[in-house]
Design a protein around this motif. Structure first.
Motif, short mmCIF file in Angstrom:
data_model
loop_
_atom_site.label_atom_id
_atom_site.label_comp_id
_atom_site.label_asym_id
_atom_site.label_seq_id
_atom_site.Cartn_x
_atom_site.Cartn_y
_atom_site.Cartn_z
N PHE A 25 0.85 -1.20 0.00
CA PHE A 25 0.00 0.00 0.00
C PHE A 25 0.88 1.25 0.00
CE2 PHE A 25 -3.03 -2.95 1.92
CZ PHE A 25 -4.25 -2.53 1.43
N GLY A 26 0.32 2.33 -0.53
CA GLY A 26 0.97 3.63 -0.43
C GLY A 26 -0.07 4.70 -0.15
N ARG A 27 0.35 5.75 0.58
CA ARG A 27 -0.60 6.82 0.87
C ARG A 27 -0.63 7.80 -0.30
NH1 ARG A 27 -2.59 9.25 5.86
NH2 ARG A 27 -0.98 8.35 7.19
N ARG A 28 -1.84 8.11 -0.76
CA ARG A 28 -2.00 8.96 -1.94
C ARG A 28 -1.79 10.44 -1.62
NH1 ARG A 28 -4.75 6.57 -6.19
NH2 ARG A 28 -5.85 8.45 -6.83
N LEU A 29 -1.07 11.13 -2.50
CA LEU A 29 -0.83 12.56 -2.39
C LEU A 29 -1.35 13.24 -3.65
CD1 LEU A 29 2.91 12.50 -1.23
CD2 LEU A 29 0.88 12.68 0.22
N SER A 30 -1.69 14.50 -3.53
CA SER A 30 -1.96 15.37 -4.69
C SER A 30 -2.94 14.79 -5.71
CB SER A 30 -0.66 15.72 -5.43
OG SER A 30 -0.26 14.66 -6.29
N SER A 31 -3.94 14.06 -5.24
CA SER A 31 -5.01 13.67 -6.14
C SER A 31 -6.32 13.97 -5.42
CB SER A 31 -4.93 12.19 -6.47
OG SER A 31 -6.17 11.76 -7.01
N ALA A 32 -7.26 14.57 -6.14
CA ALA A 32 -8.54 14.92 -5.52
C ALA A 32 -9.25 13.66 -5.04
CB ALA A 32 -9.42 15.66 -6.52
N ILE A 33 -8.99 12.53 -5.74
CA ILE A 33 -9.67 11.29 -5.39
C ILE A 33 -8.84 10.51 -4.38
CG2 ILE A 33 -10.56 9.11 -6.29
CD1 ILE A 33 -11.02 10.51 -8.96
N GLY A 34 -9.39 10.37 -3.17
CA GLY A 34 -8.72 9.56 -2.16
C GLY A 34 -7.48 10.19 -1.56
N LEU A 35 -7.43 11.53 -1.54
CA LEU A 35 -6.26 12.22 -0.98
C LEU A 35 -5.96 11.74 0.44
CD1 LEU A 35 -4.13 14.49 -1.24
CD2 LEU A 35 -5.86 16.05 -0.32
N ASN A 36 -4.70 11.42 0.69
CA ASN A 36 -4.21 11.00 2.02
C ASN A 36 -4.65 9.61 2.46
OD1 ASN A 36 -2.63 13.23 2.54
ND2 ASN A 36 -4.34 14.40 3.38
N THR A 37 -5.38 8.89 1.61
CA THR A 37 -5.76 7.53 1.99
C THR A 37 -4.75 6.53 1.44
OG1 THR A 37 -7.11 7.18 0.01
CG2 THR A 37 -8.22 8.13 1.94
N PHE A 38 -4.73 5.35 2.02
CA PHE A 38 -3.85 4.29 1.55
C PHE A 38 -4.54 3.51 0.44
CE2 PHE A 38 -2.03 5.36 5.57
CZ PHE A 38 -0.67 5.15 5.40
N TYR A 116 1.96 -4.32 4.22
CA TYR A 116 1.09 -4.37 5.41
C TYR A 116 0.41 -5.73 5.48
CZ TYR A 116 1.68 0.67 5.48
OH TYR A 116 2.23 1.94 5.51
N ASP A 117 0.24 -6.22 6.73
CA ASP A 117 -0.50 -7.46 6.94
C ASP A 117 -1.97 -7.23 6.62
OD1 ASP A 117 1.81 -8.37 8.03
OD2 ASP A 117 1.04 -8.54 10.08
N LEU A 118 -2.59 -8.22 6.03
CA LEU A 118 -4.04 -8.16 5.79
C LEU A 118 -4.78 -7.88 7.11
CD1 LEU A 118 -6.46 -8.54 3.86
CD2 LEU A 118 -6.30 -11.00 4.30
N GLU A 119 -4.25 -8.42 8.21
CA GLU A 119 -4.90 -8.26 9.53
C GLU A 119 -4.59 -6.90 10.16
OE1 GLU A 119 -2.68 -10.72 8.83
OE2 GLU A 119 -4.11 -12.31 8.31
N HIS A 120 -3.61 -6.17 9.65
CA HIS A 120 -3.23 -4.88 10.24
C HIS A 120 -3.05 -3.86 9.12
CE1 HIS A 120 -1.79 -7.89 13.22
NE2 HIS A 120 -2.41 -7.05 14.04
N LEU A 121 -4.18 -3.50 8.50
CA LEU A 121 -4.13 -2.61 7.35
C LEU A 121 -3.84 -1.19 7.81
CD1 LEU A 121 -7.22 -4.00 5.42
CD2 LEU A 121 -4.80 -4.38 4.91
N PRO A 122 -3.18 -0.39 6.95
CA PRO A 122 -2.98 1.02 7.28
C PRO A 122 -4.33 1.73 7.25
CG PRO A 122 -2.41 0.63 4.99
CD PRO A 122 -2.73 -0.71 5.58
N GLN A 123 -4.45 2.84 7.98
CA GLN A 123 -5.72 3.58 8.01
C GLN A 123 -5.49 5.04 7.65
OE1 GLN A 123 -8.60 2.20 8.36
NE2 GLN A 123 -7.88 0.16 8.97
N PRO A 124 -6.45 5.65 6.94
CA PRO A 124 -7.62 5.01 6.34
C PRO A 124 -7.29 4.42 4.97
CG PRO A 124 -7.70 7.37 5.94
CD PRO A 124 -6.41 7.11 6.68
N VAL A 125 -7.93 3.31 4.65
CA VAL A 125 -7.82 2.74 3.30
C VAL A 125 -8.79 3.49 2.39
CG1 VAL A 125 -8.14 0.68 1.89
CG2 VAL A 125 -7.06 0.48 4.13
N PHE A 126 -8.38 3.75 1.15
CA PHE A 126 -9.20 4.44 0.16
C PHE A 126 -10.62 3.84 0.08
CE2 PHE A 126 -10.57 4.84 -4.33
CZ PHE A 126 -10.70 6.21 -4.37
N GLY A 127 -11.63 4.70 0.05
CA GLY A 127 -13.04 4.35 0.17
C GLY A 127 -13.51 3.00 -0.31
#
Ligand code: 8DG
Ligand code: MG
Ligand code: MG
Length: 146
Positions: A25-38, A116-127
């Motif tokens: 996973f990566g945290r999204r930057l500079s996109s109107a869609i899903g900004l700051n989500t993983f 990231y482990d499936l059991e310990h996902l980063p937060q927040p995950v993209f919608g």
């Protein structure tokens, strides 16, 4: 001539799997869609491309990684607003070389990549992706013991 009629966007998102339970996973930057989500690596399907070609191209462009065993998993249809309608094709894949390390090739678009482990996902995950995983979707191949 009036406004251009909007069309759905088609995206391909890649569950890049490692070991028994790791997902990239990566945290999204500079996109109107899903900004700051993983979110997963992925991007827009280009004209003439197969899902697999798009998956391999986007993963390479965004992480520098080479992938293999690309398999279609599912699709979601997400009407997010009056202006945003996403059709997302989800695939899974594995590293061609398991020792390869992800690079943050597009630092303007992503904070960085990590496993990231499936059991310990980063937060927040993209919608839509978060909803899918929250609902119990498991991208890993089923292991059958007989
Ligand atoms: P491109 O310019 O390189 O072609 O595309 P991109 O900039 O890499 O596109 P993107 O925003 O990463 O992905 C395309 C669309 O897919 C975007 O509208 C958001 C949507 N999307 C999801 N879930 C996910 C996901 O998990 N990962 C990615 N990368 N995109 C996703 O709905
Ligand atoms: Mg992308
Ligand atoms: Mg991209």
């Amino acid at each position: 001539i009036g406004a251009m009629s909007p069309a759905p966007e088609i995206g391909v998102a890649v569950f890049l799997l490692k070991d028994d339970n790791k997902i990239l996973f990566g945290r999204r930057l500079s996109s109107a869609i899903g900004l700051n989500t993983f979110a997963l690596p992925g991007g827009h399907l280009e004209f003439g491309e197969s899902f697999e070609e798009c998956a391999a191209r986007e993963v390479k462009e965004e992480t520098g990684l080479d992938i293999k065993n690309i398999e279609l998993l599912t699709a979601t249809n997400n009407v997010l607003s009056d202006a945003v309608h996403l059709v997302i094709i989800y695939v899974r894949a594995h590293l061609s070389d398991p020792s390869q390390i992800p690079l943050n090739v597009e630092p303007d678009k992503c904070e960085g990549w990590d496993w990231y482990d499936l059991e310990h996902l980063p937060q927040p995950v993209f919608g839509p992706l978060g909803a899918m995983l929250q609902g119990g979707f498991n991208p890993f191949p089923t292991i059958t013991n007989s």
